[in-house]
Design a protein around this motif. Structure first.
Motif: not given
Length: 218
Positions: A191-204
């Motif tokens: 609560d109090g935060l918004d989703a601002v983007s989808v990311q491809w990350g976490g590897e390489a």
């Protein structure tokens, strides 16, 4: 001596009919795999890109635009090029969607709203693609990466597939270049935060600087 009558009454001897050929275990297995592949394929959100060039780390892409990334199969270092694109983001309701949990377990998730992010991935080059879910992330308005629900005992298919269908185990059956699959991942937004983007990350190369898209419109 046998009479002529005996030979007239005796049944005619014919060669046995040819046995109907049956599929071997391996052939039946291959047929099953081919059926699983066809059942898992989906129409791409937009025309597939070429396998090269790959998308630079830190890129920002538009809605429906494919990221092109190189991947490596961890167990034997098989390489492949994969297209990835978010499709939709659907806001849920914690009390309704997780009603199957005991109240005390649901309370452990905190004051959050679930968001279900659907994404597509495609084999652009290579012989197979392994699951992509681990690298699909949701970035929040404070710059953090959204949590995924961690629930004692896990979330069974009967409770989750309708809301967020799992990614097919595409690595379990033969694939062809151009195959497109779809999966979904659940995130929890405090609560109090918004989703601002989808990311491809976490590897390489994308571990520290991912490829981002705007959150798809619901």
């Amino acid at each position: 001596m046998r009479s002529r009558r005996f030979w007239q009454d005796a049944p005619l001897l014919r060669p046995p009919p040819e046995a109907t050929p049956t599929a071997s275990v391996e052939e039946r297995y291959q047929e099953q795999q081919a059926e699983q592949r066809l059942e898992s394929l989906v129409d791409p959100i937009s025309p597939l890109p070429a396998a090269t060039p790959t998308t630079p780390a830190g890129s920002t892409l538009g809605a429906g635009e494919w990221a092109v990334v190189g991947r490596e199969w961890p167990s034997d270092q098989t390489t492949m090029t994969v297209g990835v694109a978010p499709v939709s983001a659907t806001r849920g309701d914690l009390e309704v969607d997780f009603a199957y949990l005991p109240d005390e377990e649901r309370a452990k998730l905190g004051a959050v709203t679930p968001i279900y992010v659907d994404y597509q991935f495609a084999l652009l080059e290579g012989e197979r693609v392994y699951p992509t879910a681990s690298a699909v992330q949701l970035i929040l308005s404070d710059g953090s990466i959204a949590d995924i629900p961690i629930i004692v005992g896990g979330m069974g298919p009967s409770q989750t597939d309708e809301l967020c269908p799992r990614e097919p185990a595409a690595s379990d059956f033969p694939q062809e270049v151009g195959d497109v699959y779809q999966g979904c991942k659940t995130f929890l937004i405090p609560d109090g935060l918004d989703a601002v983007s989808v990311q491809w990350g976490g590897e390489a190369a994308y571990k520290t600087d991912g490829v981002r898209w705007p959150v798809p419109v619901e």
